[in-house]
Structures are given as structure tokens and as C-alpha cells.
Write an enzyme that holds these catalytic residues in place. Structure first.
Site, mmCIF file in Angstrom:
data_model
loop_
_atom_site.group_PDB
_atom_site.id
_atom_site.type_symbol
_atom_site.label_atom_id
_atom_site.label_comp_id
_atom_site.label_asym_id
_atom_site.label_seq_id
_atom_site.Cartn_x
_atom_site.Cartn_y
_atom_site.Cartn_z
ATOM 1 N N CYS A 25 0.846 -1.180 0.000
ATOM 2 C CA CYS A 25 0.000 0.000 0.000
ATOM 3 C C CYS A 25 0.888 1.238 0.000
ATOM 4 C CB CYS A 25 -0.888 -0.003 1.246
ATOM 5 S SG CYS A 25 -1.682 1.580 1.510
ATOM 6 N N CYS A 31 -1.255 6.614 6.439
ATOM 7 C CA CYS A 31 -2.640 6.312 6.799
ATOM 8 C C CYS A 31 -2.671 5.392 8.016
ATOM 9 C CB CYS A 31 -3.329 5.653 5.616
ATOM 10 S SG CYS A 31 -4.903 4.911 6.018
ATOM 11 N N CYS A 34 -4.482 0.498 8.177
ATOM 12 C CA CYS A 34 -4.102 -0.920 8.183
ATOM 13 C C CYS A 34 -2.727 -1.124 8.794
ATOM 14 C CB CYS A 34 -4.055 -1.461 6.758
ATOM 15 S SG CYS A 34 -5.581 -1.271 5.870
ATOM 16 N N CYS A 108 -7.110 2.540 -2.375
ATOM 17 C CA CYS A 108 -6.886 1.866 -1.093
ATOM 18 C C CYS A 108 -6.938 0.366 -1.313
ATOM 19 C CB CYS A 108 -7.954 2.325 -0.099
ATOM 20 S SG CYS A 108 -8.072 1.296 1.350
ATOM 21 N N TYR A 261 -29.162 -6.564 19.723
ATOM 22 C CA TYR A 261 -28.301 -5.676 18.941
ATOM 23 C C TYR A 261 -28.461 -6.067 17.466
ATOM 24 C CZ TYR A 261 -26.073 -5.508 23.596
ATOM 25 O OH TYR A 261 -25.827 -5.418 24.945
ATOM 26 N N GLU A 282 -33.003 -3.420 19.145
ATOM 27 C CA GLU A 282 -31.945 -2.584 18.562
ATOM 28 C C GLU A 282 -32.204 -1.126 18.941
ATOM 29 O OE1 GLU A 282 -29.124 -2.605 16.389
ATOM 30 O OE2 GLU A 282 -29.365 -0.429 16.462
ATOM 31 N N ASP A 329 -25.052 -9.562 19.419
ATOM 32 C CA ASP A 329 -24.034 -9.038 18.501
ATOM 33 C C ASP A 329 -23.765 -7.575 18.832
ATOM 34 O OD1 ASP A 329 -22.390 -8.547 16.352
ATOM 35 O OD2 ASP A 329 -23.940 -8.743 14.822
ATOM 36 N N CYS A 356 -17.168 -8.303 17.777
ATOM 37 C CA CYS A 356 -16.129 -7.671 16.946
ATOM 38 C C CYS A 356 -15.057 -7.045 17.830
ATOM 39 C CB CYS A 356 -16.744 -6.642 16.007
ATOM 40 S SG CYS A 356 -17.659 -5.362 16.859
#
Ligand code: SAH
Length: 401
Positions: A25, A31, A34, A108, A261, A282, A329, A356
């Protein structure tokens, strides 16, 4: 649908090939997006597997991480901040790591290519239409951000122009020019964000072209996605993740299922045909509106959706609701004790936790363990290749009772 999806995947394969060495990249140094660019993909997976084993291995065996075959350009939601460089040229991209300086990004590694091309066109159009670019320091100017979302299977494309005021001068000609350059765009929305905030989207929206949402297909259901609703950014991994979550739920057709969620209802609606009843909760009212319409559009009659804080909802219904399975979630910050104590009180046979945020998952698994729920399976997914720490996990918890 299938055609669109194959077109999409072939597009990615061709780009990956033409670049030769994957994972390079040009913006990597500046940036902040990542952290793992330059690291071969198999190594990235090994690293993430190791991280998850270290973090979660004491709860259950961590199954081998599920990675991607074509790990580049997976992001189907692309968001760029607009700014001007020192010479006054319009630039668009993401913030430099740890600062509010914008890195001008045309290509990107992880973003959808078509969406990037659209943003590039908007940069050019902003110049020719003399649209004032918002300046964070002074608060003057109009165009702040652009967000593009592309339906992976449907090919539908939504462009959201985030402006500091609702009036876009020359709006009709702007829409015409943008549509001419990219006829694939199916809807364009102005979102008004006049606050001094790092949040991208404001409350108010005006649809200036098309229906104001896109549709996509997932796990055999069609979903309507509004600008403000959450929708996973990696569609290939998302489908695998939800299939795994539904597999862990071991539904036989009669179960009462809570989808907490729930966003636009993706998990609950995908599970509805295998369950007796689905109850979704939610916080975001736009997402719940989408979820209800999605149920109707897919002919699903055994799913209901509520707007509210998931913890409050569970707490208020802890005595009345007796779910067999709870899907949860939560956002990266994880769940709350209020939610989890009510969940445990409801005595579901299984809890399927989709996370996550590995650190908050660990914290919440400790709580469940202490309250009689055992992690049976932990399945990591690489949802965000090239980024460092964002591993998604699906965990099956079973109760002792
Ligand atoms: N299950 C959905 C959404 C997951 S993202 C999907 O896979 O698409 C997490 C969701 O939790 C977001 O939609 C967010 O709006 C919602 N959320 C955040 N805090 C919440 C709370 N306190 N109560 C209920 N929902 C919440």
C-alpha cells in the site's frame, strides 16, 4: 444477483493479479487504517489466530480462523473525509494515524474499487461545481464526507454526501453528472452534519436521487439498508459468520429466539425460517424500521422488532420471556451487566455471542462463566484483513441447567 457477485469477485482477482505482490500500500506509512500491510496474508492469519488463542484459549479451544481467498478490496462501505491540501487542491481520504490531517487516497488496498472511483469523480465534480470544502478548524464550507455503499450481490450503489447544510448548489446538474460518470449508482442521499463532531453522519437526510436505500441479499434473504443502519462491511465474511452463528444455535424450527443488537435484522431474519419465533431488539430506530420492512419483504411472519436499549429490554422482560436461544451481537464496547444478568435469568439453552471486540468478548465470557454458561466453541473470522486487531468471533455458550 449471482452475476453481480461474480463480476465483483473477478474485478478483485484482476486487480490483485495486476498488482503482482499483494498487500502493498503506497499510503501505509501515513494512513492509520491498516497495521498489517506488507505482511503476507497467511502470516496475518497466523498472527490473529495466535492472538485469539492467547486471549480466549482458557474458555474453550479456539478453532482455526476463517480467512478470505481474495483478501483485498473487501470493504463495501467506503468513507472518505474531504479537505484541501496546502496548495488548495481538493483531497479525500482518511485521517493520518493519530491526527486530523487527511491523507489523499485514490487507491486503497481494502476498499471496494468502484466506490473509490466514485469518490474520485466526486472530487473532480466538487472542483468543477465549485463546491466549498468544509474546514474543520473554521467550521466553514459545505462538503465534509462522502460515504459509498455497494450491495455485494445486488450491485446497487448508494452515495451519501455529508454536508454542513442541506442545500447543495447546482444539485440537479451535480446528480446528472455523477450519474453520467457512474450509471451504476442507484441512490444519492444528502446527510446534514452541522455539528463540531468526529461522528460522520448527522441526523437529517434528504434523498436527492433514487429510493434512499440499497438492497442486498444475504443468507437467502433480501435486505434493505438505509444510510444510517449498520451493515457489515465485508460481505463475503459476513455471510460465513452468520451461517456459523445459525449453525451454533442448532435450531429445529420451534425455538423462541432473541436477536439482540439486531441492526437491520440480518441474523434474526436469516434464522427465522429455522425457528418458532424471533424477537429483535436494537437502539437505532432507522435500523429497526429496516428490519421490520425486511421481514415483510421476505414474507417472514414470525419476527418482531423493538427499538430500545438491549439491556433495558432484557431487564424489563426477564420474567416474561423464555428464549431457547439468544443471539447477541453488540458493538465493539461489548455488552453490559444489565443485559447479561437478564440474559442469564431467562435461562436460554444456548447463547450465541457474535463479537467484533476480542477484549470485551473476554470480559463478557468471564461474566457468563461465573454465572453458569460455558463456552463450547469459539470460531474466529478474519473480517478485516490487513488491519491489526479487529478479529470477529462467534462463540457458542451453553447453560448448565
Ligand atoms: N446484528 C447486526 C448489527 C450488529 S452491530 C448485524 O450483524 O448487522 C451492533 C448493533 O448494536 C448496531 O446496530 C447498534 O446500533 C446496536 N446497538 C448499540 N448499542 C446498543 C444498545 N445499547 N442496545 C441495543 N442496540 C445497540
Amino acid at each position: 444477483m449471482r452475476e453481480n457477485m461474480e463480476k465483483h469477485l473477478n474485478e478483485r482477482k484482476a486487480i490483485n493479479k495486476s498488482k503482482g505482490k499483494a498487500g502493498r500500500c503506497p499510503y501505509a506509512k501515513k494512513c492509520g487504517g491498516c497495521a498489517l500491510t506488507g505482511m503476507p496474508y497467511p502470516e496475518q492469519l497466523k498472527k490473529k489466530q495466535h492472538m485469539m488463542e492467547e486471549l480466549l484459549g482458557s474458555f474453550a479451544k479456539v478453532e482455526p480462523i476463517i480467512g478470505m481467498k481474495e483478501p483485498e478490496h473487501y470493504r463495501n462501505k467506503v468513507h472518505h473525509v474531504f479537505d484541501r491540501d496546502r496548495r488548495g487542491n481538493i483531497i479525500a481520504g482518511s485521517y493520518e494515524a493519530g491526527s486530523h490531517k487527511v491523507v489523499d487516497i485514490d487507491e486503497c488496498l481494502i476498499e471496494d474499487v468502484k466506490s473509490q472511483q466514485i469518490i474520485k469523480t466526486i472530487k473532480e465534480l466538487a472542483k468543477s461545481f465549485k463546491i466549498r470544502i468544509y474546514d474543520e478548524d473554521s467550521g466553514f464550507g459545505l462538503l465534509r464526507h462522502v460515504m459509498v455503499r455497494r450491495g455485494f450481490k445486488s450491485g446497487e450503489i448508494m452515495v451519501v454526501l455529508v454536508l454542513s447544510s442541506p442545500i447543495l448548489p447546482g444539485k440537479n446538474n451535480f446528480v446528472k453528472a455523477l450519474k453520467k460518470a457512474h450509471p451504476e449508482i442507484t441512490t444519492i442521499v444528502i446527510n446534514v452534519n452541522d455539528a463540531d463532531t468526529s461522528m460522520v453522519l448527522g441526523e437529517k437526510e434528504t434523498v436527492i436521487y433514487g429510493p434512499g436505500f440499497i438492497k442486498d441479499e444475504l443468507c437467502g434473504c433480501r435486505f434493505r439498508i438505509s444510510p444510517k443502519s449498520f451493515y457489515q462491511v465485508n460481505p463475503v465474511q459476513m455471510e460465513r459468520l452468520y451461517k456459523k452463528a445459525i449453525e451454533f444455535a442448532q435450531l429445529t424450527g420451534s425455538e423462541t429466539v432473541i436477536d439482540a443488537y439486531c441492526g437491520i435484522g440480518t441474523i434474526g431474519l436469516s434464522a427465522a425460517s429455522h425457528a418458532g419465533e424471533v424477537i429483535g431488539i436494537e437502539l437505532n430506530s432507522d435500523a429497526v424500521k429496516d428490519a421490520r420492512l425486511n421481514a415483510r419483504e421476505n414474507g417472514i411472519k414470525n419476527a418482531r422488532f423493538f427499538v430500545g436499549d438491549a439491556g433495558d429490554f432484557m431487564n424489563d422482560n426477564a420474567d416474561e420471556l423464555h428464549p431457547d436461544v439468544i443471539f447477541m451481537d453488540p458493538p465493539r464496547s461489548g455488552s453490559t451487566e444489565k443485559f447479561m444478568s437478564a440474559a442469564v435469568k431467562m435461562k436460554p439453552e444456548r447463547i450465541v455471542y457474535i463479537s467484533c471486540g476480542p477484549d470485551t468478548l473476554k470480559r463478557d465470557l468471564k461474566y457468563f462463566k461465573k454465572h453458569g454458561y460455558k463456552a463450547e466453541r469459539i470460531q474466529p473470522f478474519d473480517m478485516f484483513p490487513f488491519t491489526a486487531e479487529h478479529v470477529e468471533n462467534v462463540v457458542l455458550l451453553t447453560g448448565a441447567n
